[in-house]
Design an enzyme around this catalytic site. Structure first.
Site: not given
Length: 389
Positions: A75-76, A156, A330
């Site tokens: 995703g990053t 999220n 994260c």
């Protein structure tokens, strides 16, 4: 953790275990198709066939064409490619890049947008009014033009659903491409990419029982992106480097299974989440469920516990075998307060704990989960901000 306790995993929004079906598919690919997909001999052709089958499987599950699927390392990277790639495309053609984001984006979006600003572009942040996106501010920003607007589909940290359809229509009306970080939406909400608004959509495997390090960016117009890496023509030049065939196979199988089960699993998780929330709010005076009045994805509950410290509460939960988090994995350990919670409830105080539900939580486990959370909250409140439970 007490000896007779069974651990409870409530951190599915951070990562999930690999499903047996996914592991089996990956193992077969690992053993039988080790060739380089760029090689023209038989081993390479077999690997290429498997890679393209995975691309087609993923595309079919998400209602788009295989040509739109760019495999990445997660995703990053997908978020960085969408934002920096689009901004640098404009900058290379003499246009000042501008990125519009919401105030609650994941760090991989927010920091990429800041990098655009550091490279001479602009980053405009659209804030919230209560739990609602300030669409008036978004309209004003869009009228000024932009390289790309990036708005996550599901937050999220709180599970809040952003009005991605409305945002997409506004972007189209102003000729601005829309990117959506959808890692918490795929498999949780119905996703038909070609019927929705985003021009680019991010997903990743480890949020839906697939492998870590495997993700994808769905891109409608590849010609409007500059690559972030150089040295090969793989993934049509947008993601050079030898493709991870095994990761692509695992990602595609995980997406296929998650999309196929989405409706039934969403109903199950919503019932479980709502029961846990109700019992925790009844058992902890002053507790609140953040964003509960707004549309939310079914698997996330973000609870505000007054009179407690987040780290103390998480430690108390861990002691009784409950895995939870205070927000985005994260950003954990950074010492910073949650950007999403600050944007949505700036004046509240107390601990915030995110419970994210999934396949490791049985439908009948709600009462026990609530008892453990209430007990941990009581201990954390008694300790206040000092000491460890």
């Amino acid at each position: 953790m007490p000896a007779n306790s069974v651990p409870v995993y409530l951190d599915h929004a951070a990562t999930t275990p690999v499903r047996p079906e996914v592991a089996t598919a990956m193992q077969l690919a690992l053993e039988d198709n080790f060739g380089n997909p760029s090689s023209t001999h038989a081993w390479g052709r077999r690997a290429r066939t498997l890679l393209e089958k995975a691309r087609s499987t993923l595309a079919h599950a998400l209602g788009t064409s295989p040509e739109c699927v760019v495999f990445t390392r997660g995703g990053t990277e997908s978020n960085n490619l969408a934002i920096l790639g689009r901004a640098r495309h404009d900058a290379a053609r003499g246009t000042r890049a501008r990125v519009i984001t919401s105030a609650i984006e994941h760090p991989s979006v927010f920091e990429a947008a800041r990098r655009v600003a550091a490279e001479g572009g602009r980053h405009t942040v659209v804030r919230f009014s209560g739990l609602g996106l300030d669409v008036g501010a978004l309209a004003t920003a869009l009228r000024q033009g932009a390289s790309v607007a990036s708005f996550m589909w599901v937050d999220n940290e709180t599970g809040l659903e952003l009005p991605i359809g409305e945002v997409g229509e506004m972007c189209r009306n102003h000729g601005v491409q829309l990117h959506s970080d959808s890692v918490q939406a795929v498999g949780k909400l119905p996703v038909e990419a070609d019927e929705l608004s985003p021009d680019m959509l991010t997903l990743t495997g480890h949020k839906l029982y697939g492998p870590k390090g495997a993700g994808a960016l769905l891109v409608r117009e590849r010609g409007t992106l500059e690559p972030l890496h150089f040295g090969g023509g793989q993934e049509r030049g947008l993601r050079p480097g030898t493709e991870d065939v095994v990761g692509a196979v695992g990602l595609a199988e995980a997406v296929r299974l998650a999309v196929g089960e989405q409706r039934s699993e969403a109903r199950r998780l919503k019932r479980l989440r709502d029961r846990v929330e109700a019992e925790v709010l009844a058992g902890v005076p002053g507790a609140r469920a953040i964003a509960s009045e707004a549309p939310r994805a079914p698997h996330i509950s973000s609870l505000r516990i007054p009179g407690a410290d987040s780290d103390v509460l998480l430690a108390a939960l861990d002691r009784v075998g409950v895995a939870a988090s205070a927000g985005s994995a994260c950003a954990s350990g950074s010492g910073r307060r949650s950007r999403a919670v600050e944007a949505l409830q700036p004046d509240d105080s107390g601990a915030v704990v995110r419970l994210s539900f999934g396949r490791l939580n049985a439908a009948q486990s709600g009462e026990r989960i609530a008892e453990l959370v209430v007990g941990a909250a009581e201990r954390a409140r008694a300790l206040g901000t000092a000491g460890n439970p």
